[in-house]
Design an enzyme around this catalytic site. Sequence first.
Site, short mmCIF file in Angstrom:
data_model
loop_
_atom_site.label_atom_id
_atom_site.label_comp_id
_atom_site.label_asym_id
_atom_site.label_seq_id
_atom_site.Cartn_x
_atom_site.Cartn_y
_atom_site.Cartn_z
N ASP A 34 0.92 -1.23 -0.11
CA ASP A 34 0.07 -0.10 -0.13
C ASP A 34 0.93 1.27 0.04
O ASP A 34 0.58 2.18 -0.89
CB ASP A 34 -0.91 -0.10 1.27
CG ASP A 34 -2.02 1.03 1.32
OD1 ASP A 34 -2.09 1.74 0.07
OD2 ASP A 34 -2.86 1.02 2.23
N THR A 118 -0.93 -11.32 3.37
CA THR A 118 -0.05 -12.32 3.97
C THR A 118 1.22 -11.31 4.36
O THR A 118 2.12 -12.21 4.98
CB THR A 118 0.46 -13.36 3.00
OG1 THR A 118 1.22 -12.52 1.90
CG2 THR A 118 -0.71 -14.23 2.24
N1 AR6 Z 1 5.26 -5.34 -4.67
C1 AR6 Z 1 4.56 -6.60 -4.51
N2 AR6 Z 1 4.45 -7.13 -3.37
C2 AR6 Z 1 4.70 -6.58 -2.15
C3 AR6 Z 1 5.33 -5.27 -2.30
C4 AR6 Z 1 5.89 -4.59 -3.63
N3 AR6 Z 1 6.06 -3.55 -4.02
N4 AR6 Z 1 5.68 -4.75 -1.07
C5 AR6 Z 1 5.34 -5.59 -0.13
N5 AR6 Z 1 4.72 -6.60 -0.89
P1 AR6 Z 1 1.11 -5.97 3.00
P2 AR6 Z 1 -1.42 -7.17 4.01
C6 AR6 Z 1 4.15 -7.90 -0.50
O1 AR6 Z 1 1.70 -6.01 4.54
O2 AR6 Z 1 -0.91 -8.05 4.65
C7 AR6 Z 1 -0.66 -1.99 4.94
O3 AR6 Z 1 -0.22 -1.09 5.73
C8 AR6 Z 1 4.45 -8.38 1.02
O4 AR6 Z 1 5.84 -9.05 0.90
O5 AR6 Z 1 1.56 -5.00 1.96
O6 AR6 Z 1 -2.69 -7.32 3.06
C9 AR6 Z 1 -2.16 -1.59 4.30
O7 AR6 Z 1 -2.37 -0.34 4.58
C10 AR6 Z 1 3.40 -9.48 1.18
O8 AR6 Z 1 3.71 -10.72 0.68
O9 AR6 Z 1 -0.19 -6.33 2.96
C11 AR6 Z 1 -2.89 -2.35 5.53
O10 AR6 Z 1 -3.11 -1.72 6.63
C12 AR6 Z 1 2.21 -8.84 0.36
O11 AR6 Z 1 2.72 -7.84 -0.45
C13 AR6 Z 1 -2.11 -3.86 5.62
O12 AR6 Z 1 -0.92 -3.41 5.44
C14 AR6 Z 1 1.07 -8.13 1.35
O13 AR6 Z 1 1.81 -7.34 2.54
C15 AR6 Z 1 -2.48 -4.63 4.68
O14 AR6 Z 1 -1.61 -5.88 4.88
#
Ligand code: AR6
Length: 173
Positions: A34, A118
Amino acid sequence: MQRFSILKGDIVKAKTDAIVNAANTSLLGGGGVDGAIHRAAGAELLAECKNLGGCKTGEAKITKGYKLKAKYVIHTAGPIWRGGKWNEDQLLKSCYENSLLLAKENGVRTIAFPSISTGVYCFPAERAAKIAVKTICDFLKTDTFFQQVLMVCFDEGTKEIYLNALKEYSEKS
Ligand code: AR6
């Protein structure tokens, strides 16, 4: 499923018509993917998000992509993992389904997903991958609209987990 690919990369750089954001229900930004999407898209993205009235868990909202290569961002709020008895599986499935439906309504033919829930939300990755792969592949089976659906994993370990889930899905069907 030829139109579905799993790869390692940074979703911000995806050249698909739309990228999906693993957002939260406020849609006002955060960390992880995000934060990366908001940083790359620029302040106009947050300004548009402020007018959307948030997003319920499992639902999806669309905005423009601004400085991103992608024309659109589809924001979905994944479930926070609370042990598995709080409808987390169904809510995660809804994230993928509602994002695909909204994409289609907006003429999006190529779309990239991150691994929703995740990271910060602690949904177990193997379980999430099975749900993501099944939901996307089942959708593509009955739908000829999408040309390409990408699962963009941020690290090698996550990519392996999704590839295994796809292998398992393909063997079953
Ligand atoms: N490209 C692809 N995948 C990514 C990237 C990127 N640039 N950056 C991280 N990931 P998360 P959630 C992966 O925590 O669990 C936020 O604060 C990461 O390694 O981004 O759905 C939001 O505002 C992991 O595998 O999302 C919400 O409050 C995946 O993306 C909360 O986090 C998801 O990790 C959402 O948590």
